[in-house]
Design a protein around this motif. Structure first.
Motif, PDB file in Angstrom:
ATOM      1  N   TRP A  76      -4.166  42.817  -7.719  1.00 57.18           N
ATOM      2  CA  TRP A  76      -5.476  42.289  -8.095  1.00 57.18           C
ATOM      3  C   TRP A  76      -6.010  41.318  -7.041  1.00 57.18           C
ATOM      4  N   MET A  77      -5.084  40.591  -6.375  1.00 59.90           N
ATOM      5  CA  MET A  77      -5.509  39.684  -5.313  1.00 59.90           C
ATOM      6  C   MET A  77      -5.961  40.461  -4.083  1.00 59.90           C
ATOM      7  N   ARG A  78      -5.280  41.568  -3.794  1.00 62.81           N
ATOM      8  CA  ARG A  78      -5.684  42.399  -2.654  1.00 62.81           C
ATOM      9  C   ARG A  78      -7.086  42.962  -2.864  1.00 62.81           C
ATOM     10  N   HIS A  79      -7.381  43.368  -4.093  1.00 69.15           N
ATOM     11  CA  HIS A  79      -8.699  43.937  -4.380  1.00 69.15           C
ATOM     12  C   HIS A  79      -9.795  42.882  -4.236  1.00 69.15           C
ATOM     13  N   ILE A  80      -9.512  41.673  -4.705  1.00 69.77           N
ATOM     14  CA  ILE A  80     -10.493  40.592  -4.554  1.00 69.77           C
ATOM     15  C   ILE A  80     -10.676  40.239  -3.079  1.00 69.77           C
ATOM     16  N   ALA A  81      -9.568  40.221  -2.337  1.00 69.69           N
ATOM     17  CA  ALA A  81      -9.628  39.883  -0.915  1.00 69.69           C
ATOM     18  C   ALA A  81     -10.511  40.856  -0.137  1.00 69.69           C
ATOM     19  N   ASP A  82     -10.583  42.107  -0.587  1.00 73.04           N
ATOM     20  CA  ASP A  82     -11.419  43.100   0.089  1.00 73.04           C
ATOM     21  C   ASP A  82     -12.895  42.704   0.084  1.00 73.04           C
ATOM     22  N   PHE A  83     -13.295  41.863  -0.879  1.00 71.11           N
ATOM     23  CA  PHE A  83     -14.698  41.436  -0.989  1.00 71.11           C
ATOM     24  C   PHE A  83     -14.889  39.975  -0.574  1.00 71.11           C
ATOM     25  N   ASN A  84     -13.859  39.379  -0.011  1.00 72.29           N
ATOM     26  CA  ASN A  84     -13.886  37.976   0.367  1.00 72.29           C
ATOM     27  C   ASN A  84     -14.254  37.842   1.849  1.00 72.29           C
ATOM     28  N   PRO A  85     -15.395  37.232   2.182  1.00 73.60           N
ATOM     29  CA  PRO A  85     -15.788  37.078   3.590  1.00 73.60           C
ATOM     30  C   PRO A  85     -14.751  36.344   4.429  1.00 73.60           C
ATOM     31  N   VAL A  86     -14.022  35.426   3.805  1.00 72.34           N
ATOM     32  CA  VAL A  86     -12.967  34.710   4.529  1.00 72.34           C
ATOM     33  C   VAL A  86     -11.909  35.699   5.008  1.00 72.34           C
ATOM     34  N   ASN A  87     -11.572  36.645   4.143  1.00 74.95           N
ATOM     35  CA  ASN A  87     -10.586  37.651   4.525  1.00 74.95           C
ATOM     36  C   ASN A  87     -11.138  38.596   5.581  1.00 74.95           C
ATOM     37  N   TRP A  88     -12.451  38.866   5.545  1.00 73.64           N
ATOM     38  CA  TRP A  88     -13.050  39.720   6.582  1.00 73.64           C
ATOM     39  C   TRP A  88     -12.827  39.107   7.965  1.00 73.64           C
ATOM     40  N   ALA A  89     -13.044  37.796   8.071  1.00 75.59           N
ATOM     41  CA  ALA A  89     -12.864  37.125   9.362  1.00 75.59           C
ATOM     42  C   ALA A  89     -11.408  37.170   9.800  1.00 75.59           C
ATOM     43  N   MET A  90     -10.499  36.975   8.838  1.00 80.02           N
ATOM     44  CA  MET A  90      -9.072  37.000   9.180  1.00 80.02           C
ATOM     45  C   MET A  90      -8.619  38.386   9.604  1.00 80.02           C
TER      46      MET A  90
END
Length: 259
Positions: free
Chosen positions: A200-214
């Protein structure tokens, strides 16, 4: 954008940069904090790479992009406090009585935030190198990481400016930033490989701009960068940054009409 607007934007940017230079405590904290993160997280999670999925045997290599992006996020989220301070002092209203371009007034804040983020990112990368981090992606990978952090800083800096003009209360900005900072950080691959995160955290991270930058920065630093990931995540950040700046400008125009 006309040459006059560009000149005015740069003049206003210099003004913001001088304000930062006059606050040595802020400069020291902005540089010391990443060092503390590198030391604490680098040692605390050093053996976590043994779980696999990190793409490296050195946790420090994995951590550096996370620290760069975290620093960009943490510093840019408080941009609205500077805007609020200018409103309270009446500085912003005085500028509204001058011929200076309204776009220059808002763009200068974004440019200053981008420059500060870029400098901070370079310092963190150099500190990581001194600590033993390796960057197989070379100068190109490092440049992409810095650009990704600048785009992320632009997104949250512009949104913070818009928030400052809307709420006009320090307590509200502090409360919202405090509420968002940790969830945005930990719902990303800042410290943990995606394969080791709950689904569930991986799915949320897919929509997280912070994760996009990382993802963009971390992928660019590998020996064999995934261009699709770099372009897709970087492109998404660019679109979001443009949208955030547009929203900030619209909010500024609404503020202008209210004074």
């Amino acid at each position: 954008m006309s040459r006059q607007v560009l000149a005015q934007t740069w003049y206003m940017t210099q003004r913001h940069l001088m304000e930062i230079l006059r606050q040595p405590v802020f400069l020291v904290i902005s540089l010391v904090q990443p060092v503390i993160w590198l030391f604490l997280f680098g040692n605390l999670f050093k053996k976590v790479v043994e779980l696999g999925g990190f793409g490296t045997t050195s946790y420090l290599d994995y951590l550096i992009p996370g620290i760069v992006v975290m620093s960009a996020l943490g510093s840019s989220m408080w941009a609205g406090m500077g805007t609020l301070e200018e409103i309270e002092r009446g500085t912003l209203n005085r500028f509204l009585t001058t011929p200076v371009s309204r776009n220059a007034l808002m763009n200068a804040n974004v440019v200053q935030n981008g420059i500060s983020t870029a400098v901070q990112s370079v310092v963190i990368v150099l500190l990581g190198r001194a600590a033993g981090a390796d960057y197989p992606g070379g100068a190109t990978g490092l440049l992409i990481l810095v650009v990704a952090s600048v785009l992320l800083g632009t997104v949250f800096g512009a949104l913070s400016n818009a928030l400052g003009m809307l709420v006009r209360r320090r307590e509200s900005i502090i409360g919202i930033n405090t509420f968002l900072l940790l969830p945005l950080t930990f719902l990303s691959s800042s410290f943990m490989a995606p394969s080791q995160m709950p689904s569930w955290m991986r799915h949320i991270a897919d929509f997280n701009p912070v994760n996009w930058a990382m993802v963009a920065g971390r992928s660019a630093l590998t020996a064999d960068p995934a261009r699709g990931l770099v372009l897709s995540r970087g492109g998404a950040l660019l679109v979001l940054a443009v949208a955030a700046v547009w929203l900030s400008t619209r909010t500024f125009r609404s503020y202008q009409k209210s004074v």
